[in-house]
Design a protein around this motif. Structure first.
Motif, short mmCIF file in Angstrom:
data_model
loop_
_atom_site.label_atom_id
_atom_site.label_comp_id
_atom_site.label_asym_id
_atom_site.label_seq_id
_atom_site.Cartn_x
_atom_site.Cartn_y
_atom_site.Cartn_z
N GLN A 100 30.00 -6.99 25.90
CA GLN A 100 30.40 -6.78 27.28
C GLN A 100 29.40 -5.89 28.01
OE1 GLN A 100 34.57 -5.54 27.63
NE2 GLN A 100 34.98 -6.52 25.66
N VAL A 101 29.02 -4.79 27.37
CA VAL A 101 28.09 -3.84 28.00
C VAL A 101 26.71 -4.46 28.14
CG1 VAL A 101 27.04 -1.56 27.84
CG2 VAL A 101 29.40 -1.90 27.07
N ALA A 102 26.24 -5.13 27.08
CA ALA A 102 24.89 -5.68 27.09
C ALA A 102 24.71 -6.70 28.21
CB ALA A 102 24.57 -6.33 25.74
N GLY A 103 25.71 -7.55 28.42
CA GLY A 103 25.59 -8.55 29.46
C GLY A 103 25.48 -7.95 30.84
N GLU A 104 26.36 -7.02 31.15
CA GLU A 104 26.36 -6.41 32.48
C GLU A 104 25.18 -5.46 32.67
OE1 GLU A 104 28.12 -7.20 34.95
OE2 GLU A 104 29.60 -8.50 33.98
N LEU A 242 25.53 7.50 29.24
CA LEU A 242 24.97 8.70 29.84
C LEU A 242 23.98 9.37 28.90
CD1 LEU A 242 24.89 10.89 32.05
CD2 LEU A 242 26.86 11.96 30.93
N ILE A 243 24.38 9.52 27.63
CA ILE A 243 23.49 10.16 26.65
C ILE A 243 22.27 9.28 26.39
CG2 ILE A 243 23.30 10.92 24.26
CD1 ILE A 243 26.29 11.63 24.39
N ALA A 244 22.53 7.99 26.10
CA ALA A 244 21.43 7.09 25.76
C ALA A 244 20.52 6.82 26.95
CB ALA A 244 21.99 5.77 25.21
N GLY A 245 21.11 6.72 28.13
CA GLY A 245 20.32 6.39 29.31
C GLY A 245 19.67 7.58 29.97
N HIS A 246 20.04 8.77 29.53
CA HIS A 246 19.51 9.97 30.16
C HIS A 246 18.69 10.80 29.19
CE1 HIS A 246 20.28 14.37 31.21
NE2 HIS A 246 19.40 13.97 32.08
N HIS A 344 7.53 0.26 15.49
CA HIS A 344 8.09 1.59 15.23
C HIS A 344 9.60 1.47 15.08
CE1 HIS A 344 9.52 1.65 19.38
NE2 HIS A 344 8.31 1.30 19.76
N LEU A 345 10.22 2.59 14.72
CA LEU A 345 11.66 2.65 14.48
C LEU A 345 12.40 3.43 15.55
CD1 LEU A 345 11.28 3.50 10.69
CD2 LEU A 345 12.04 1.29 11.58
N ALA A 346 11.72 3.77 16.64
CA ALA A 346 12.29 4.69 17.62
C ALA A 346 13.60 4.21 18.22
CB ALA A 346 11.28 4.94 18.74
N TYR A 353 20.40 -1.83 17.50
CA TYR A 353 19.16 -1.62 18.26
C TYR A 353 19.52 -1.09 19.65
CZ TYR A 353 14.63 -2.58 20.41
OH TYR A 353 13.42 -2.46 21.06
N CYS A 354 18.74 -0.12 20.12
CA CYS A 354 19.07 0.60 21.35
C CYS A 354 19.30 -0.34 22.53
CB CYS A 354 17.96 1.58 21.69
SG CYS A 354 18.21 2.48 23.23
N LEU A 355 20.47 -0.24 23.12
CA LEU A 355 20.84 -1.08 24.25
C LEU A 355 19.97 -0.80 25.47
CD1 LEU A 355 23.07 -3.20 24.98
CD2 LEU A 355 24.40 -1.30 25.90
N GLY A 356 19.53 0.43 25.62
CA GLY A 356 18.75 0.80 26.80
C GLY A 356 17.26 0.83 26.58
N ALA A 357 16.76 0.18 25.52
CA ALA A 357 15.33 0.23 25.20
C ALA A 357 14.46 -0.25 26.35
CB ALA A 357 15.04 -0.59 23.94
N ALA A 358 14.84 -1.36 26.96
CA ALA A 358 14.03 -1.91 28.06
C ALA A 358 13.99 -0.95 29.24
CB ALA A 358 14.58 -3.26 28.50
N LEU A 359 15.13 -0.33 29.56
CA LEU A 359 15.17 0.61 30.68
C LEU A 359 14.35 1.86 30.37
CD1 LEU A 359 16.25 1.47 33.42
CD2 LEU A 359 18.33 2.31 32.28
N ALA A 360 14.45 2.38 29.16
CA ALA A 360 13.67 3.56 28.78
C ALA A 360 12.18 3.28 28.89
CB ALA A 360 14.02 3.99 27.36
#
Length: 412
Positions: A100-104, A242-246, A344-346, A353-360
Motif C-alpha cells: 500500500q505504501v510503496a504504490g502511493e 518520517l525517520i526513513a525519509g528524514h 553496496h548494502l546501504a 530494501y529501503c522504500l525511500g531509496a530513490a527519494l534519498a
C-alpha cells in the motif's frame, strides 16, 4: 573466526558513543572473517556477500521471537494483535502494508525532482542572502531539505516542520539495539511514541473525513477496504516514513559533504563534472552509509560461511563493515566515486530494501551538487561531533567555511 572474547569486545566498542566519529578502524578488525560469535545465540556478520545473502534469505525474520504482542491489545488490519510497523513485520502482513505504501509513495516521488531542485536552490540562496562565510551544513541544508519534502508528501504545512524534526530525532533512538538504551531512554521512547500518536490522530481523523491529494489521505481511502491499514498502523507507518525519509537523508548529505571536504581531489573532480552526482552518491552510500546496521532472527537452521546458525539465534548485520569488505572491494577504505562495482548494502536488501531509496538519492544528488558547485572553496572548520545513534549514524553538526556563494545556474 574472531575469538569469543575479542569479537564481543570490539562490538561493544562499536556500540560505544565515544567511537561514533570513526568506527571504521574497529570494523576493519572484524572483516578478516565474515561471521563472528557474540554469544551462545548471537552472531555478528561483517562479510558483504554473507550479509547480502542473509538479507534475501526467507529463513531470516525481522520479528524478535522474544517479543510477543499483547493478545488483549489493539488489532492490526489483519485482525491479529498489533505487533509493529511493516519494517518490523514478516510476510504476509508486511507485504500487504508495504504494498500500500510503496504504490502511493512511489507514484508521488516520481514527479518530485523539480520541487527538490527548487527547495535546494532556496536553501542555498538563503545562505547567500545572509552574507555569511561559515555555515552548519546539517542545520541549514541537510536537515531542512528532507523534512520539507516529507511534510509536503504528507500534506503538512511548513509551519509544522520543527515539530516533525523534533519527533524524528527522538523516535530515531529507538532503532538502536535495546541493550544500548538506558531505562530512562526506553521510558522516554514510550512517551515519545505516545505523543506521536496523539499528535497524528486528529490529523488522520480529519483526512479520513475530508481526504485530499496527499499520501495520508491516499492510504486512508485508497486500495482494497478489506486490507487497508487502520489508523494505528497508519500512525506507526508515518513515523517510519518520517525517520526513513528524514534522518537517513540528513546523514547521507552530511556524510557526503564530509567525504568531499576530506578528499579535495574528489571535490574538484565533482565540481568540474556535476553530471557524475549519481556515481558520487553511490560511493558515499558505500563508503559512509547513513544506516550502519540491521538485525535478523533465524527461523530455521542456516549455514553461513561455514558457521551453523540455529533456529532462534540473533544476527547483527553490520552493513557498514560489509561495504568495506576487502574480499569484495579494492582499497575499501578509499573514497573513490566511479568505482567499477558500485554495489553496496546501504539500503539493505530483499523484502526490506529501503522504500525511500530513490527519494534519498534524488535529494542527496541535488544537495551535494549545490554544495560543491555553489560554495566557493568550501573547507571543514573542525571535525564534527556525532549524534548518539549507532544504527543511523551521522554528524550532529558540520561547520563549513567558504569564500562566497555563487548564484544558482538559472539566475541572471
Amino acid at each position: 573466526m574472531t575469538s569469543v572474547t575479542t569479537a564481543p569486545d570490539i562490538f561493544a566498542r562499536i556500540l560505544d558513543p565515544a567511537n561514533r566519529p570513526d568506527p571504521y578502524p574497529l570494523y576493519s578488525q572484524l572483516t578478516g572473517e565474515p561471521v563472528h560469535r557474540l554469544g551462545p545465540h548471537e552472531w555478528l556478520v561483517t562479510g558483504f556477500d554473507e550479509i547480502g545473502g542473509l538479507l534475501r534469505d526467507p529463513r531470516m525474520s525481522v520479528q524478535d521471537p522474544a517479543i510477543e504482542p499483547d493478545p488483549d491489545g489493539p488489532r492490526g488490519s489483519d485482525g491479529k494483535p498489533f505487533r509493529a510497523g511493516f519494517l518490523s513485520l514478516d510476510p504476509p502482513h508486511h507485504d500487504t502494508l508495504r504494498g500500500q505504501v510503496a504504490g502511493e509513495f512511489g507514484r508521488r516521488i516520481m514527479g518530485l525532482q523539480p520541487r527538490i531542485d527548487a527547495l535546494v536552490t532556496e536553501l542555498v540562496d538563503r545562505i547567500a542572502a545572509d552574507g555569511v562565510r561559515e555555515v552548519d551544513v546539517v542545520e541549514r541544508l541537510a536537515y531542512p531539505l528532507p523534512v520539507g519534502v516529507i511534510c509536503e508528501l504528507l500534506g503538512v504545512p511548513r509551519s509544522e516542520e520543527p515539530v516533525f524534526h523534533s519527533f524524528a530525532e527522538r523516535l530515531t533512538r529507538g532503532l538502536d539495539p535495546d541493550d544500548t538504551l538506558s531505562e530512562t531512554e526506553i521510558a522516554d521512547l514510550a512517551v515519545t511514541r505516545a505523543q506521536w500518536r496523539a499528535y497524528l490522530m486528529p490529523m488522520i481523523a480529519e483526512r479520513a473525513a475530508n481526504p485530499g491529494d496527499d499520501l495520508v489521505s491516499a492510504l486512508l481511502v485508497g486500495g482494497d477496504p478489506d486490507t487497508r491499514m487502520n489508523a494505528l498502523e497508519l500512525g506507526v507507518t508515518l513515523g517510519l516514513l518520517l525517520i526513513a525519509g528524514h534522518e537517513t537523508t540528513v546523514n547521507l548529505v552530511a556524510n557526503g559533504t564530509l567525504a568531499l571536504l576530506r578528499n579535495p581531489l574528489a571535490l574538484t573532480a565533482f565540481r568540474a563534472h556535476p553530471e557524475t552526482a549519481p556515481a558520487l552518491v553511490e560511493e558515499v552510500l558505500r563508503y559512509d552509509p547513513p544506516v550502519q546496521m540491521t538485525r535478523r532472527f533465524a527461523t530455521a537452521p542456516v549455514r553461513v560461511a561455514g558457521v551453523d546458525v540455529s533456529t532462534g539465534d540473533r544476527l547483527a548485520l553490520l552493513l557498514a563493515a560489509g561495504n568495506r569488505d576487502p574480499r569484495h572491494f579494492a582499497e575499501p577504505d578509499s573514497f573513490a566515486p566511479g568505482r567499477p562495482d558500485p554495489a553496496h548494502l546501504a539500503f539493505s536488501g530483499g523484502l526490506h530494501y529501503c522504500l525511500g531509496a530513490a527519494l534519498a538519492r534524488m535529494e542527496a544528488q541535488a544537495m551535494l551538487t549545490a554544495i560543491a558547485g555553489r560554495l566557493v572553496c568550501p573547507r571543514l572548520v573542525a571535525d564534527p561531533p556525532y549524534r548518539t545513534n549507532m544504527t543511523l549514524r551521522g554528524p550532529s553538526s558540520l561547520r563549513v567555511a567558504f569564500d562566497e556563494v555563487q548564484p544558482a545556474a538559472h539566475a541572471t
